[in-house]
Design a protein around this motif. Sequence first.
Motif, mmCIF file in Angstrom:
data_model
loop_
_atom_site.group_PDB
_atom_site.id
_atom_site.type_symbol
_atom_site.label_atom_id
_atom_site.label_comp_id
_atom_site.label_asym_id
_atom_site.label_seq_id
_atom_site.Cartn_x
_atom_site.Cartn_y
_atom_site.Cartn_z
ATOM 1 N N LYS A 285 -87.982 -36.822 -8.928
ATOM 2 C CA LYS A 285 -88.053 -35.862 -8.021
ATOM 3 C C LYS A 285 -87.158 -35.799 -6.662
ATOM 4 O O LYS A 285 -87.777 -35.044 -6.069
ATOM 5 N N GLN A 286 -86.675 -36.582 -6.378
ATOM 6 C CA GLN A 286 -85.478 -36.707 -5.439
ATOM 7 C C GLN A 286 -86.490 -37.298 -3.531
ATOM 8 O O GLN A 286 -86.090 -36.792 -2.564
ATOM 9 N N TRP A 287 -87.740 -37.819 -4.387
ATOM 10 C CA TRP A 287 -88.413 -38.158 -2.906
ATOM 11 C C TRP A 287 -88.079 -39.830 -2.995
ATOM 12 O O TRP A 287 -88.626 -40.148 -3.501
ATOM 13 N N ARG A 288 -87.492 -39.908 -2.339
ATOM 14 C CA ARG A 288 -86.400 -40.880 -2.136
ATOM 15 C C ARG A 288 -87.531 -41.838 -0.245
ATOM 16 O O ARG A 288 -87.163 -43.400 -0.705
ATOM 17 N N GLU A 289 -87.958 -41.344 0.223
ATOM 18 C CA GLU A 289 -88.596 -42.039 1.289
ATOM 19 C C GLU A 289 -90.089 -42.551 1.123
ATOM 20 O O GLU A 289 -90.891 -41.083 1.132
ATOM 21 N N GLN B 187 -101.965 -56.297 -2.688
ATOM 22 C CA GLN B 187 -100.943 -57.427 -2.328
ATOM 23 C C GLN B 187 -99.924 -57.071 -3.456
ATOM 24 O O GLN B 187 -98.437 -57.083 -2.975
ATOM 25 N N LEU B 188 -100.210 -57.325 -4.365
ATOM 26 C CA LEU B 188 -99.568 -57.129 -5.657
ATOM 27 C C LEU B 188 -99.104 -56.206 -6.086
ATOM 28 O O LEU B 188 -97.392 -56.368 -6.168
ATOM 29 N N PHE B 189 -100.025 -55.064 -5.824
ATOM 30 C CA PHE B 189 -98.988 -53.700 -6.460
ATOM 31 C C PHE B 189 -98.086 -53.755 -4.668
ATOM 32 O O PHE B 189 -97.140 -52.905 -5.019
ATOM 33 N N ALA B 190 -98.540 -53.793 -3.885
ATOM 34 C CA ALA B 190 -97.505 -53.661 -2.824
ATOM 35 C C ALA B 190 -95.916 -54.318 -2.976
ATOM 36 O O ALA B 190 -94.683 -53.326 -2.885
ATOM 37 N N GLU B 191 -95.985 -55.435 -3.947
ATOM 38 C CA GLU B 191 -94.450 -55.957 -3.842
ATOM 39 C C GLU B 191 -94.432 -55.460 -4.809
ATOM 40 O O GLU B 191 -92.927 -54.909 -5.104
ATOM 41 N N ALA B 192 -94.705 -54.709 -6.245
ATOM 42 C CA ALA B 192 -94.205 -54.506 -6.604
ATOM 43 C C ALA B 192 -93.490 -53.292 -6.606
ATOM 44 O O ALA B 192 -92.317 -52.201 -6.873
ATOM 45 N N LEU B 193 -93.959 -52.354 -5.853
ATOM 46 C CA LEU B 193 -94.142 -51.262 -5.040
ATOM 47 C C LEU B 193 -92.666 -51.424 -4.873
ATOM 48 O O LEU B 193 -91.691 -50.559 -4.743
ATOM 49 N N LYS B 194 -92.108 -52.509 -3.941
ATOM 50 C CA LYS B 194 -91.133 -52.664 -3.203
ATOM 51 C C LYS B 194 -89.977 -52.645 -3.816
ATOM 52 O O LYS B 194 -88.963 -52.655 -3.961
ATOM 53 N N ARG B 195 -90.265 -53.595 -5.075
ATOM 54 C CA ARG B 195 -89.098 -54.297 -5.917
ATOM 55 C C ARG B 195 -89.072 -53.049 -6.592
ATOM 56 O O ARG B 195 -87.622 -52.804 -7.018
ATOM 57 N N SER B 196 -89.848 -51.873 -7.133
ATOM 58 C CA SER B 196 -89.533 -51.187 -7.827
ATOM 59 C C SER B 196 -88.056 -50.067 -7.140
ATOM 60 O O SER B 196 -87.740 -48.824 -7.052
ATOM 61 N N ALA B 197 -88.659 -49.797 -5.598
ATOM 62 C CA ALA B 197 -88.433 -49.203 -4.382
ATOM 63 C C ALA B 197 -86.753 -49.767 -4.770
ATOM 64 O O ALA B 197 -85.698 -48.659 -4.625
ATOM 65 N N LYS B 198 -86.403 -51.174 -4.742
ATOM 66 C CA LYS B 198 -85.333 -51.623 -4.141
ATOM 67 C C LYS B 198 -84.188 -51.192 -5.952
ATOM 68 O O LYS B 198 -83.706 -50.886 -5.428
ATOM 69 N N LYS B 199 -85.041 -51.852 -6.530
ATOM 70 C CA LYS B 199 -84.758 -51.295 -8.021
ATOM 71 C C LYS B 199 -84.122 -49.996 -8.144
ATOM 72 O O LYS B 199 -83.119 -49.992 -8.592
ATOM 73 N N PHE B 200 -84.644 -49.363 -7.861
ATOM 74 C CA PHE B 200 -84.524 -47.825 -8.292
ATOM 75 C C PHE B 200 -83.294 -47.377 -6.338
ATOM 76 O O PHE B 200 -83.205 -45.401 -6.714
ATOM 77 N N GLY B 201 -83.787 -47.611 -5.825
ATOM 78 C CA GLY B 201 -82.881 -46.735 -4.768
ATOM 79 C C GLY B 201 -84.493 -45.991 -3.600
ATOM 80 O O GLY B 201 -83.143 -45.370 -2.743
ATOM 81 N N ALA B 202 -84.864 -46.392 -4.183
ATOM 82 C CA ALA B 202 -85.804 -45.402 -2.895
ATOM 83 C C ALA B 202 -86.014 -46.227 -1.469
ATOM 84 O O ALA B 202 -85.612 -47.144 -1.180
ATOM 85 N N GLN B 203 -86.462 -46.203 -0.393
ATOM 86 C CA GLN B 203 -86.755 -46.834 0.511
ATOM 87 C C GLN B 203 -87.693 -46.306 1.485
ATOM 88 O O GLN B 203 -88.933 -45.504 1.530
ATOM 89 N N ILE B 204 -88.275 -47.380 2.166
ATOM 90 C CA ILE B 204 -89.761 -47.587 1.674
ATOM 91 C C ILE B 204 -89.911 -47.392 3.950
ATOM 92 O O ILE B 204 -89.467 -48.149 4.914
ATOM 93 N N VAL B 205 -90.272 -46.769 3.787
ATOM 94 C CA VAL B 205 -89.981 -46.131 6.022
ATOM 95 C C VAL B 205 -90.820 -46.749 6.700
ATOM 96 O O VAL B 205 -90.764 -46.461 7.898
ATOM 97 N N ALA B 206 -91.845 -47.213 6.068
ATOM 98 C CA ALA B 206 -93.148 -47.402 6.749
ATOM 99 C C ALA B 206 -94.175 -47.996 6.336
ATOM 100 O O ALA B 206 -94.308 -47.812 4.687
ATOM 101 N N GLU B 207 -94.328 -49.392 6.367
ATOM 102 C CA GLU B 207 -95.787 -50.386 5.781
ATOM 103 C C GLU B 207 -97.035 -49.803 6.456
ATOM 104 O O GLU B 207 -96.749 -51.184 7.596
ATOM 105 N N LYS B 208 -98.150 -49.669 5.974
ATOM 106 C CA LYS B 208 -99.452 -50.289 6.339
ATOM 107 C C LYS B 208 -100.404 -50.576 6.286
ATOM 108 O O LYS B 208 -100.504 -50.731 4.804
#
Lengths: 323, 418
Positions: free
Chosen positions: B187-191, B203-224
């Motif tokens: 969808k080109q929703w990269r940020e 936290q484990l699910f969040a870690e998985a999301l961060k790993r996936s972002a890195k793997k496929f080129g998305a950017q985590i612009v903020a974490e709360k």
Amino acid sequence: MRRLPTLALATMLAMGTSPAFAYKIFVSNEKGNDITVLDSENFEVVDTFDVGQRPRGIAVSPDGESLYVCTSDDDIIKEFSTDTYEFIRTLPSGPDPELLVVAPNGDRLYAANEDDNLVTVIDLETGGRLAEIPVGVEPEGMGISPDGQMIVNTSETTNMAHFIDRDSQQIVANVLVDSRPRFAQYKKDGTEVWVSAEIGGTVSVINAETKEIKQKITFEIPGIRSEAIQPVGVRITQDDSKAYVALGPANRVAVIDANTYEVLDYLLVGQRVWQLAFSPDGEYLFTTNGISNDISIVDVSEDEVIKSVQVGQQPWGVAVTPE
Amino acid sequence: MLVLKSAGRALGMLAFGLALSTSLQAPASAQQSTDTAAATSQESQVQTVKIGFLRTYERTLALSVLDIPPEDIGLAGANVAINDNNTTGSFMGQKFTLDTVTLAPGDDVEAPARKMLADGVHYIVTDLSPEDTVVVADLADAEGALVFNAGATDDRLRNDDCRANMLHTAPSRAMLTDGLAQYLMWKQWREWALIAGQHEDDQLFAEALKRSAKKFGAQIVAEKTFEDRGGARATDSGQALVQRQIPVFLQDLPEHDVVVVADENEVFGTYVPWRTWVPRPVAGTAGLVPGSWHPASEQWGGAQIQNRFEDASGRRMESKDMQVWTAIRVIGEAASRTQSTDPEQIDAFIKGEDFAVAAFKGQRLTFRDWNWQLRQPVLLGTENSVVTASPQEGFLHQVSELDTLGYDRPESTCSFEE
């Protein structure tokens, strides 16, 4: 019993030689809830009529007068006139009928009920239910021997071809085939049954006499991952020389030498090719392409796709009148 | 009415079993001409495969009452699978039994596992915490038995804590978030703005999301992190309060395309969609949610399993039901393919190259031989419909496109030798 196929073959040959005879092509549109009718002259859409919820398996009676339609979400089989498209009657199929086969002499109809693990036998004269035969999980494909004595049902989760005797209405053999068997097709000479396995990606050729698998046909298409090669519809030419297998999301129909089982060619058709039917003279093969909403027309002697025609939404089944 | 119907069916099946015993020779000789001894013994008696199901259940609260797991979650899938196996088994001379033990979280798992093994159960399907899953796998290993993890999504069970006798029909968190990430990238929703709960699973699910972002080129612009301050999940004036609190909490996020939520514990996630400060889609454990299945999935023949599941259990099929169903079907599939109830033959077949199972996901599912994870597409759905299934078009792989989901062979830290 032996005479019937020869007779049928003779009739077919006789019909093939007559120069211009018209037939109709019926295509069930799973999502459109209707049937598209094409003529045989230019393969043009001449009519569309509503049939009910989610029409899938369709068949024409041997006399060419009736069209039987599994309206899966209405849980019934409906009969229509192939001439006027008028609704004639409802047949008691049991829930979620998907595929059906009509006896060669037109006296009975056999339908697979996916939800109930049953094959329903319907008397076409009275329109009543003759029997319900328990089979494996998710019965789907329905084939019948040319003499009408043996009915073959495939069960998608049990992964078997169940051979049912017409007279005793009992299963006489179960043959384990590959994953998700979808379709069963007898050779015209009655010696073999070809069973496609959608998830297994193969076609099993079963010796109709011994019920042994004599050959397993596999498919390989460069550039297409093997999981996407999903055999569904199977048709064999009148002279038993060639077989055609619809390969689903591979968007191709395989052409197979029915004697050596060698895959001769892959014909590129529309997207998600599902079911197949021959023209009565055997010159053309029609394929339903569920995602591109069209049918492809194959010249059988040349094995070439000559035309595609837009039909309704999500074409699923195809049946052709005998003349 | 219902009882009559099933009794009739059972009788019919019994009659078939008898009628069929002779014809069974045909497939037996076709498939396995060498093993005639097994084929003949099948004719004379029905052979049994015992399957155990070890699970925990406790009625947990959710932010929406619609999300409270039903008491028979997973178990209903087991029952349908056993019926399916037995219908097939009636043609093979095979019978499958299910022995279910339901514990409360924290109960001792060793005693019931030992009892199952002592009773001759060779296959234990589990829906347990990751710790207990490993405990059961190790107990089973001592008896040469197999465990099918149908509940725990923890990636460590597929990596450092993997076991040679522990197979996974549940997808891992990495598979789920990879499936989601592929769609977001398509969808080109990269940020992405990531909002995570504070509990370990979140936290484990969040870690998985961060790993996936890195793997496929998305950017985590903020974490709360959303703190769990306890308190009731629902109160009388709750809605009004939430309507004011959530937007304010999300007000300071930088520019982003999508909000990704990691809240497995149902503390706040459900409140995020429709309450963001700026209008943005929400995905993760709320909004667009990845899973192994969806109650509305009807594609690829799914209508049939949904229908018979609903007839049997009175509700639609959830992911966990599908994971348990698949585990038991894997055993049934192997028993019919090998035409055997011998655990040695079944186990070798399941772990062999030719094994594949169909589970209404449009393609054959196979096991990864480096960690025994079942390869499977991931469905992405909202509360009431399936939006898409991953892998998405264009995410290619040299072996199987399904290996674009989760830890691939080169990244795996699983080692079976010890």
